[in-house]
Design an enzyme around this catalytic site. Structure first.
Site, PDB file in Angstrom:
ATOM      1  N   GLU A  64      -0.215   7.793  -2.317  1.00 59.88           N
ATOM      2  CA  GLU A  64      -0.854   6.738  -1.205  1.00 59.88           C
ATOM      3  C   GLU A  64      -0.903   7.749   0.111  1.00 59.88           C
ATOM      4  OE1 GLU A  64       1.449   3.446   1.520  1.00 59.88           O
ATOM      5  OE2 GLU A  64       2.516   4.606  -0.116  1.00 59.88           O
ATOM      6  N   HIS A  86      -3.639   8.781   3.014  1.00 58.05           N
ATOM      7  CA  HIS A  86      -4.554   7.615   3.604  1.00 58.05           C
ATOM      8  C   HIS A  86      -5.890   8.696   4.354  1.00 58.05           C
ATOM      9  CE1 HIS A  86      -2.296   4.082   2.898  1.00 58.05           C
ATOM     10  NE2 HIS A  86      -1.515   4.706   3.520  1.00 58.05           N
ATOM     11  N   HIS A 129      -0.881  -3.087  -0.377  1.00 55.95           N
ATOM     12  CA  HIS A 129      -0.453  -2.269   0.549  1.00 55.95           C
ATOM     13  C   HIS A 129      -0.269  -3.248   1.926  1.00 55.95           C
ATOM     14  CE1 HIS A 129      -0.315   0.404   4.389  1.00 55.95           C
ATOM     15  NE2 HIS A 129      -0.256   1.470   3.407  1.00 55.95           N
ATOM     16  N   ASP A 185       2.425   9.417   1.680  1.00 52.82           N
ATOM     17  CA  ASP A 185       2.315   8.459   2.717  1.00 52.82           C
ATOM     18  C   ASP A 185       1.333   9.125   3.885  1.00 52.82           C
ATOM     19  OD1 ASP A 185       1.269   6.109   4.023  1.00 52.82           O
ATOM     20  OD2 ASP A 185       3.531   5.723   4.621  1.00 52.82           O
TER      21      ASP A 185
END
Length: 328
Positions: free
Chosen positions: A9, A11, A165, A288
């Site tokens: 995860e 981004h 998400h 993240d």
């Protein structure tokens, strides 16, 4: 201790989608965009080159599975979402091709146009993307709506995992339940502190209750933040399965169709609880990036919580390799 790390995860941001989101009128604009502007987050999101690789090296992360930062294409007009999703997938596929040993990527889909979303998922899989990240709602349409059934058919047939998400709650809900604390606390409560996670967990729960996983039993979902509260509430949620008459319980769907990732929340208590509900072969590492930034030392301390070296290796990278077909 380490057996390599794959973060699933992590981004990035697409300039065209970001520009289109910010150009929406205020009543349609996603207020969570403000979180992408905090500190150097925007700069980190835009960097899929040397700076990102250096950050990965500092953490000891071997591979990132790139995913578009929220709000993605959610809220855009269908025609814009179709064109921009296609461009984003082409761009991220080129990023992966330039550094195949360091990156993989999830597809971005134009959910405002359900037939086009199914077509784009198949095209993205052909580009080598390893799954899809989406949100639970586009406008007022939820992903358990029957108009998305072709999307689930394609995802199941092609073995494309679907990462649900979090997204900000609808404005009407925010006005009732997430307001009155002040601008910044209101946004925090509606997003990372609470509302995001209820939205994602609810989206997954509705897919189960609507029978999507009964019609598509091989479909695999991914939930971040240790299961978006569902692992903590699975026993109570089983009552919904009984009320809806589904083929399996919510707990069974969680154990058989859902993979859980940490989203940078390296909390040993959450790990212990996850292992009390599901199995080690369903847990996935992630940071993240760039919203959470655990150090290499933080990561090592957390990995030490695994008693079994095999479980540790599975969490670090083995499960991700198996789920996403990462072979190098």
């Amino acid at each position: 201790m380490r057996d390599g790390l794959i973060g699933i995860e992590e981004h990035w941001i697409h300039e065209g989608i970001d520009r289109a989101q910010r150009a929406l009128p205020p009543d349609r604009r996603d207020d969570s965009l403000l979180l992408n502007d905090h500190g150097d987050v925007a700069q980190q999101l835009a960097d899929t080159g040397g700076g990102r690789l250096a950050a990965m090296d500092a953490q000891g992360v071997d591979v990132q599975v790139l995913s578009l930062a929220p709000p993605g294409t959610q809220g855009l007009d269908a025609a814009d979402a179709v064109v921009l999703s296609r461009d984003a997938n082409d761009q991220v596929a080129a990023t992966v091709a330039a550094s195949p040993g360091r990156f993989r990527a999830f597809a971005t889909l134009p959910l405002a146009d359900p037939p086009a979303a199914a077509v784009e998922l198949a095209r993205a899989a052909g580009l080598g993307l390893v799954g899809v990240m989406l949100h639970g709602r586009t406008g007022d349409v939820l992903i358990d709506d029957p108009r998305y059934d072709e999307l689930w058919t394609v995802a199941e047939r092609l073995g494309q995992p679907v990462f649900i998400h979090p997204q900000i709650p609808p404005r009407t809900v925010r006005d009732v339940s997430y307001s009155g604390l002040g601008d910044l606390p209101d946004l925090a409560m509606a997003t990372f502190a609470w509302g995001w996670h209820l939205e994602a967990g609810t989206a997954a729960l509705r897919l189960m209750a609507r029978g999507v996983l009964d019609r598509h039993p091989a479909l695999q979902l991914v939930l971040g933040h240790w299961g978006e509260l569902l692992l903590l509430w699975h026993d109570r949620a089983d009552g919904l399965a009984r009320a809806a008459g589904t083929e399996r319980s919510i707990t069974e769907y969680l154990r058989e169709n859902v993979w859980i990732t940490a989203s940078g929340m390296l909390d040993p208590a959450m790990l212990r609880h996850a292992l009390s509900v599901t199995s080690p072969d369903r847990l996935l590492f992630s940071t993240d990036h760039p919203f959470q930034r655990p150090s290499a030392a933080d990561i090592d301390r957390f990995l030490a919580e695994f008693v079994d070296p095999g479980d540790r290796a599975a969490f670090a990278s083995g499960n991700a390799r198996r789920l996403f077909g990462i072979t190098d």
